[in-house]
Design a protein around this motif. Structure first.
Motif, PDB file in Angstrom:
ATOM      1  N   CYS A  31      -1.336   6.302   8.027  1.00 60.70           N
ATOM      2  CA  CYS A  31      -2.158   6.900   6.968  1.00 60.70           C
ATOM      3  C   CYS A  31      -2.105   6.090   5.687  1.00 60.70           C
ATOM      4  CB  CYS A  31      -1.721   8.338   6.686  1.00 60.70           C
ATOM      5  SG  CYS A  31      -0.133   8.471   5.822  1.00 60.70           S
ATOM      6  N   LEU A  32      -1.266   5.036   5.643  1.00 63.04           N
ATOM      7  CA  LEU A  32      -1.154   4.235   4.420  1.00 63.04           C
ATOM      8  C   LEU A  32      -1.644   2.809   4.629  1.00 63.04           C
ATOM      9  CD1 LEU A  32       2.258   5.367   2.845  1.00 63.04           C
ATOM     10  CD2 LEU A  32      -0.034   6.307   2.521  1.00 63.04           C
ATOM     11  N   VAL A  33      -2.479   2.622   5.637  1.00 57.38           N
ATOM     12  CA  VAL A  33      -3.031   1.292   5.868  1.00 57.38           C
ATOM     13  C   VAL A  33      -4.477   1.473   6.314  1.00 57.38           C
ATOM     14  CG1 VAL A  33      -2.072   1.191   8.227  1.00 57.38           C
ATOM     15  CG2 VAL A  33      -2.637  -0.926   7.062  1.00 57.38           C
ATOM     16  N   ARG A  68       3.464   3.757   8.606  1.00 60.42           N
ATOM     17  CA  ARG A  68       2.598   4.924   8.428  1.00 60.42           C
ATOM     18  C   ARG A  68       1.147   4.515   8.630  1.00 60.42           C
ATOM     19  NH1 ARG A  68       7.101   7.665   8.603  1.00 60.42           N
ATOM     20  NH2 ARG A  68       7.793   8.658   6.671  1.00 60.42           N
ATOM     21  N   ASN A  89      -5.630   8.057  -1.507  1.00 59.51           N
ATOM     22  CA  ASN A  89      -5.938   9.175  -0.612  1.00 59.51           C
ATOM     23  C   ASN A  89      -6.145  10.461  -1.409  1.00 59.51           C
ATOM     24  OD1 ASN A  89      -5.707   7.460   1.535  1.00 59.51           O
ATOM     25  ND2 ASN A  89      -3.799   8.319   2.345  1.00 59.51           N
ATOM     26  N   GLY A 143       2.219   9.530   3.308  1.00 54.38           N
ATOM     27  CA  GLY A 143       3.388   8.758   3.703  1.00 54.38           C
ATOM     28  C   GLY A 143       4.678   9.541   3.845  1.00 54.38           C
ATOM     29  N   ALA A 200       9.963   3.122   7.979  1.00 53.16           N
ATOM     30  CA  ALA A 200       8.520   2.896   8.070  1.00 53.16           C
ATOM     31  C   ALA A 200       7.970   2.425   6.719  1.00 53.16           C
ATOM     32  CB  ALA A 200       7.812   4.168   8.529  1.00 53.16           C
ATOM     33  N   ILE A 201       8.483   2.972   5.637  1.00 54.91           N
ATOM     34  CA  ILE A 201       8.047   2.554   4.298  1.00 54.91           C
ATOM     35  C   ILE A 201       8.496   1.105   4.056  1.00 54.91           C
ATOM     36  CG2 ILE A 201       8.251   3.021   1.802  1.00 54.91           C
ATOM     37  CD1 ILE A 201       6.851   5.278   3.461  1.00 54.91           C
ATOM     38  N   VAL A 216      -1.912   3.414  -1.728  1.00 51.39           N
ATOM     39  CA  VAL A 216      -2.772   4.163  -0.804  1.00 51.39           C
ATOM     40  C   VAL A 216      -2.564   5.685  -0.918  1.00 51.39           C
ATOM     41  CG1 VAL A 216      -3.566   4.412   1.587  1.00 51.39           C
ATOM     42  CG2 VAL A 216      -3.024   2.145   0.696  1.00 51.39           C
ATOM     43  N   PRO A 217      -1.314   6.173  -1.061  1.00 48.10           N
ATOM     44  CA  PRO A 217      -1.192   7.627  -1.276  1.00 48.10           C
ATOM     45  C   PRO A 217      -2.009   8.090  -2.482  1.00 48.10           C
ATOM     46  CG  PRO A 217       0.983   6.671  -0.929  1.00 48.10           C
ATOM     47  CD  PRO A 217       0.008   5.532  -0.973  1.00 48.10           C
ATOM     48  N   GLY A 254       0.794  -1.232   0.000  1.00 44.16           N
ATOM     49  CA  GLY A 254       0.000   0.000   0.000  1.00 44.16           C
ATOM     50  C   GLY A 254       0.825   1.281   0.000  1.00 44.16           C
ATOM     51  N   GLN A 255       2.137   1.172  -0.088  1.00 39.09           N
ATOM     52  CA  GLN A 255       2.977   2.366   0.068  1.00 39.09           C
ATOM     53  C   GLN A 255       3.020   3.234  -1.193  1.00 39.09           C
ATOM     54  OE1 GLN A 255       4.411   2.814   3.490  1.00 39.09           O
ATOM     55  NE2 GLN A 255       2.657   1.435   3.433  1.00 39.09           N
TER      56      GLN A 255
END
Ligand SMILES: Cc1cc2nc3c(=O)[nH]c(=O)nc-3n(C[C@H](O)[C@H](O)[C@H](O)COP(=O)(O)OP(=O)(O)OC[C@H]3O[C@@H](n4cnc5c(N)ncnc54)[C@H](O)[C@@H]3O)c2cc1C
Ligand code: FES
Ligand code: FES
Lengths: 312, 149
Positions: free
Chosen positions: B62-64, B60, A59, B45, A122-123, A55-56, A51-52
């Motif tokens: 906000c990315l899940v 993150r 969003n 992210g 984190a990514i 998802v952005p 989702g990295q």
């Protein structure tokens, strides 16, 4: 919520919203179920891996998939295995797992080294190798390394499995040969041998947007009389897909690598590249980066060959 | 898409929230669970303000999607100080003026705390690298880095 959206949508231009649109959520329990779902929702379904990247974009509503098929619980796709000189990596293997895999550190150390350059910790906790390849950003680490190592990608659908070499897989920025009902399940690579040295170099901007501008990766093999018997150079950031300099290096095999030889390699490689200008760098600047990263990489790969030599 | 019950485990406590699949974990943590220590900045992210531990690793939020996190232990900044007593890292950040507005601070603490657990004696360069995914618009980072030293 609605209020925020309508206010933001008044802004026009880039980000109209920062929340994803509704979607149908599916979490298959097996690869078979995944293939079935991809078949029934073909065209309307999008695979959700780490989702990295996806998802952005959701969003920002750059993408509004009708259905999301979450493959994160398919542990069958999360593995690294080795059989003799052959390494297989499951598509759901996370970047941090590539970074720390003892198996890869022994057989293909360039992969953990390259993975360390991706985004930040984190990514790398979430992002997957399959997602990076399917996302097919030409300026990123894993597509370049997959091409360098001539990886064979397993593409599976309800109809069966086909194999695509990395060189055929990438068609353009975010474009691959994957069909809507296919999933990338694994990649196969040859382990690097003792006679082979490698190097990976990228130039990235500092900070949170630490994406690479140009990436250069090299594998070089020397025979017992220190002549180059294999030279493979892959580059990122210089075209719509990662590129491998095959033709360019053909005439340079069989020589002992020295300063003249190195100059010839740089000339042959750089003179065939036609990078385009973008907001990060001009074409000329990218070529300058290639010309400064490549000699460093060649020297490093050669030194690795020689230190392997010493160990034998 | 309709709402459904999602069961989460945050800081060792069970939460059941009725929500849509498209709801981001960051929003569920703040809006449904009332844990507003996790901040939300860019939602793509980049800024790091929303960083939490998912299964013990920084990620993150906000990315899940929250629905993806069922059965995965989640740790937020609220779990850090025990009985109102700051951890050594929090205290150091406080003493070295490592925060001004505090917007970035929860993400920075979660990121560094998990990094230091694996690398207890980092060099300054390593600290900078570990923090490269966290934006701070106030401090210019110097005091944050001094605090970790
Ligand atoms: C702040 C930030 C910095 C980053 N920096 C870097 C960086 O420096 N270098 C870098 O390489 N990346 C970077 N990334 C992106 C990151 O590496 C992603 O993990 C990667 O690009 C996509 O992998 P994913 O597993 O997250 O895929 P997802 O986001 O889940 O999916 C990406 C795309 O691939 C498709 N897909 C995923 N898995 C499969 C599969 N198995 N079969 C078929 N299709 C599939 C999805 O449908 C989607 O279209 C960064 C991301 C962020 C947010
Ligand atoms: S809000 Fe998640 S990284 Fe910025
Ligand atoms: S203290 Fe204000 S953003 Fe870091």
């Amino acid at each position: 919520m609605e209020k925020t959206l309508s206010r933001l949508s008044g802004m026009g231009g880039v980000a109209q919203s920062m929340k994803p649109a509704p979607f149908l959520y599916k979490r298959p329990k097996s690869v078979e179920e995944l293939l079935e779902l991809l078949d029934t929702h073909a065209g309307a379904a999008t695979i959700l891996a780490g989702g990295q990247s996806l998802v952005p974009m959701m969003n920002e509503r750059l993408l509004r998939p009708e259905a999301l098929i979450d493959i994160n619980t398919l542990s069958d796709l999360d593995y690294i295995s080795q059989d003799g000189g052959r390494v297989r990596i499951g598509a759901l293997t996370r970047h941090y797992e590539l970074e720390t895999s003892g198996e890869l550190l022994r057989s293909c150390p360039i992969i953990p080294y390259a993975a360390r350059h991706i985004g930040n910790r984190a990514i790398r906790s979430r992002g997957t190798v399959g997602g990076s390849l399917a996302h097919a950003d030409p300026d990123t680490e894993l597509p370049v390394v997959a091409l360098l190592l001539d990886a064979k990608l397993h593409l599976q659908s309800a109809e069966g499995t086909r194999v695509a070499r990395a060189g055929e897989f990438f068609l353009g920025p975010h474009k691959t040969v994957l069909k809507p009902n296919e999933v990338l399940t694994a990649l196969d690579l040859d382990a690097l041998s003792q006679e082979e040295g490698w190097a990976f170099r990228e130039f990235a901007r500092a900070g949170a947007y630490g994406w690479a501008v140009v990436i250069v990766a090299v594998v070089l093999r020397l025979d017992s009389s220190a002549r180059v018997t294999r030279l493979r150079i892959a580059l990122g950031g210089v075209g719509p897909t990662p590129v491998v300099a095959e033709e360019a290096v053909e005439p340079l095999l069989g020589s002992k690598p020295g300063a003249k030889w190195e100059e010839a390699v740089i000339y042959e490689v750089a003179s065939r590249l036609r990078p385009t200008d973008d907001i990060h760098a001009s074409s000329r600047y990218k070529l300058d980066l290639v010309r400064s990263l490549l000699p460093e990489a060649l020297t490093e790969a050669r030194n690795r060959c020689q230190s392997n030599e010493g160990e034998r | 898409m309709s709402s459904a019950d999602v069961k989460l485990q945050i800081n060792g406590q069970a939460y059941t929230v009725n929500t849509e699949p498209r709801k981001l974990l960051s929003d569920v943590i703040r809006e449904e669970c009332g844990l507003t220590g996790t901040h939300v900045g860019c939602e793509h992210g980049v800024c790091g303000a929303c960083t939490v531990l998912l299964d013990g690793r920084p990620a993150r939020s906000c990315l899940v999607f929250a629905i993806q996190c069922e059965g995965m232990p989640i740790t937020t900044i609220e779990a850090m100080a025990q009985d109102g007593k700051l951890t050594t890292l929090q205290q150091a950040l406080h003493e070295e003026h490592g925060l001004q507005c505090g917007f970035c601070t929860p993400g920075i603490l979660i990121t560094l705390d998990s990094y230091l657990a694996e690398n207890p004696h980092p060099s300054e360069d390593e600290i900078r690298e570990a923090l490269s995914g966290n934006l701070c618009r106030c401090t210019g980072y110097r005091n944050i880095i001094r605090a970790e030293r």
